[in-house]
Design an enzyme around this catalytic site. Sequence first.
Site, mmCIF file in Angstrom:
data_model
loop_
_atom_site.group_PDB
_atom_site.id
_atom_site.type_symbol
_atom_site.label_atom_id
_atom_site.label_comp_id
_atom_site.label_asym_id
_atom_site.label_seq_id
_atom_site.Cartn_x
_atom_site.Cartn_y
_atom_site.Cartn_z
ATOM 1 C CG HIS A 35 43.926 36.962 32.773
ATOM 2 N ND1 HIS A 35 42.783 36.603 32.099
ATOM 3 C CD2 HIS A 35 44.909 36.194 32.251
ATOM 4 C CE1 HIS A 35 43.068 35.653 31.221
ATOM 5 N NE2 HIS A 35 44.361 35.386 31.299
ATOM 6 C CB SER A 80 44.638 34.674 28.044
ATOM 7 O OG SER A 80 44.452 33.701 29.023
ATOM 8 C CG ASP A 124 39.921 38.509 32.266
ATOM 9 O OD1 ASP A 124 40.793 39.396 32.259
ATOM 10 O OD2 ASP A 124 40.151 37.311 32.007
#
Length: 604
Positions: free
Chosen positions: A149, A290, A195
């Site tokens: 992402h 992330s 992801d």
Amino acid sequence: MPLAMLLLLLLLLSPDSQTAHGHPLYTRLSPGALQVLSAQGTQALQAAQRSAQWAIKRVLMEIQHRLHECQGPGRPRPQAPLLQDPPEPVQCGERHQGVANTTRAHGRIVGGSTAPSGAWPWLVRLQLGGLPLCGGVLVAASWVLTAAHCFAGASNELLWTVMLAEGPQGEQAEEVQVNRILPHPKFDPQTFHNDLALVQLWTPVSPEGPARPICLPQGSREPPAGTPCAIAGWGALFEDGPESEAVREARVPLLSADTCQKVLGPGLRPSTMLCAGYLAGGIDSCQGDSGGPLTCSEPGPRPREVLFGVTSWGDGCGEPGKPGVYTRVTVFKDWLQEQMSAGPSTREPSCRELLNWNAREEEPFTDAPGLCAFYARQCLGSESSCARLALQQCLQRRRRCELRSLAHTLLGLLRGAQELLGPRPGLRRGVSAPARSAPSLQELPGHNPREQRLYSGSRIAGTWLQKPKPERRPETKGCPGLEPLQQKLAAIQRAHAWILQIPAEHLAMNFHEVLADLGSKTLTGLFRAWVRAGLGDQRVVFSGLVGLEPSTLAHSLPRLLVQALKAFRSASLTEGEPQAPWIGADQGQRLGKERQGQLQPPVP
């Protein structure tokens, strides 16, 4: 366009007009506008020089890599590309000597403890346009694992760089360009299912440097629930808060799939996701973390860290009953091995590879068969015809890459790198968007900031006033594969000799004058203009199109910068020959001779 921008541009555009019979025929851009244009031209030169230096550094690293292989123990040398690594690196997951292999139990990324220098040698930082966006994990000399992402809306590898880990003594981190981005083909941006993304580095990480790869799981087994594992990153200190300037670490327990499903609901996919943290809250990853690691220690005589999760998403940061969610690495181990061991013929060459490939249609470069092999996979003709077809398709794709790179590069220079990081809906564990910079002459109305490209180096070549210093070549005797690399190095040096040899004190582009013909307005609102510019002791004059309204001027600046680079390149290639005062005979005939340092338009 903001009112402040319009006022600024109107002030800069105070025209200096020349008239005939009371009617204006020509106008000059104001000194303020020329100053801004000169500043953008200087940035383009600096970016071009950095790109050329990176291209040479990358080939030198390849040469060192090849020499290292040749000097190693006798073993069959694979014919795979130099950027390809074995999926399981040697000495993975080991910290530097003198750095404790423990993470503070009470540390918190959200508002907590700073990790010691060098404690996370596999932790990297992904940067979009020079600004940090996500974390990542070094899993091999040329490969980084991160969250898919992170690349939503910005998947062009030319935009990205990777900042490697600093050393245990605070050695400065190295910045490496990205060669290829491989998001998992089944990544779902709505559910964050699958992801995961692999990032191939343009330059392999040196085994002598501070950065070290993490170990990947050997099989499908994971540590049981309750196992204390570690997380780290530069993410926000609290939800929607500022990012940390230093790496922060925390130790969090793995939670069972049932517990995760119960507290997180249907948003959790246990088949590809795991969760870790404290149900009481307080310790968690946050925005900006992330792609970072969730590692667990593997016991043994030489304890090492193994990567079991990649930071993906979470509901808030450190809130009670909302642990962080991580992508399971064990589920994707086969996919990771397949991608990292794939040969060059299995995927299309990247734009960065093509932009650094000095091919010519009439004289193909020696590495064309390997670089372009992807396009010959399904060719049914003869070997020679398939090779020609592959080369043609390679050249076509490279032209597209050059156009995209150059256009978006200049747009990116005009807007500023911070414009790339606007609000990005859909990122649950993404980075918070930095504040927009104040409006300036670089604003381009209607342009999507996610489509911009940073300057990756135009293919300008030529000579500077200094004689180039020959690069010292490593000894090639007895080491196959070095000669083509040395030829490649020499070709890159020739192609970028002009920009590489400009002394730092001369690396400034000056636009002295832009003279627009008011009777030549095009359907797009641009006017034909003659431009006088300088670079060091070089002076060039060239023609182009310029806008005289705020919006049209902003859109015409990138093209003017491109033409300026081409003009200086042409001037450097003809160094030593008698120089005419103009670039192009037709321009000289129309404008006449230069008088008192100004362009003099003909007056009927």
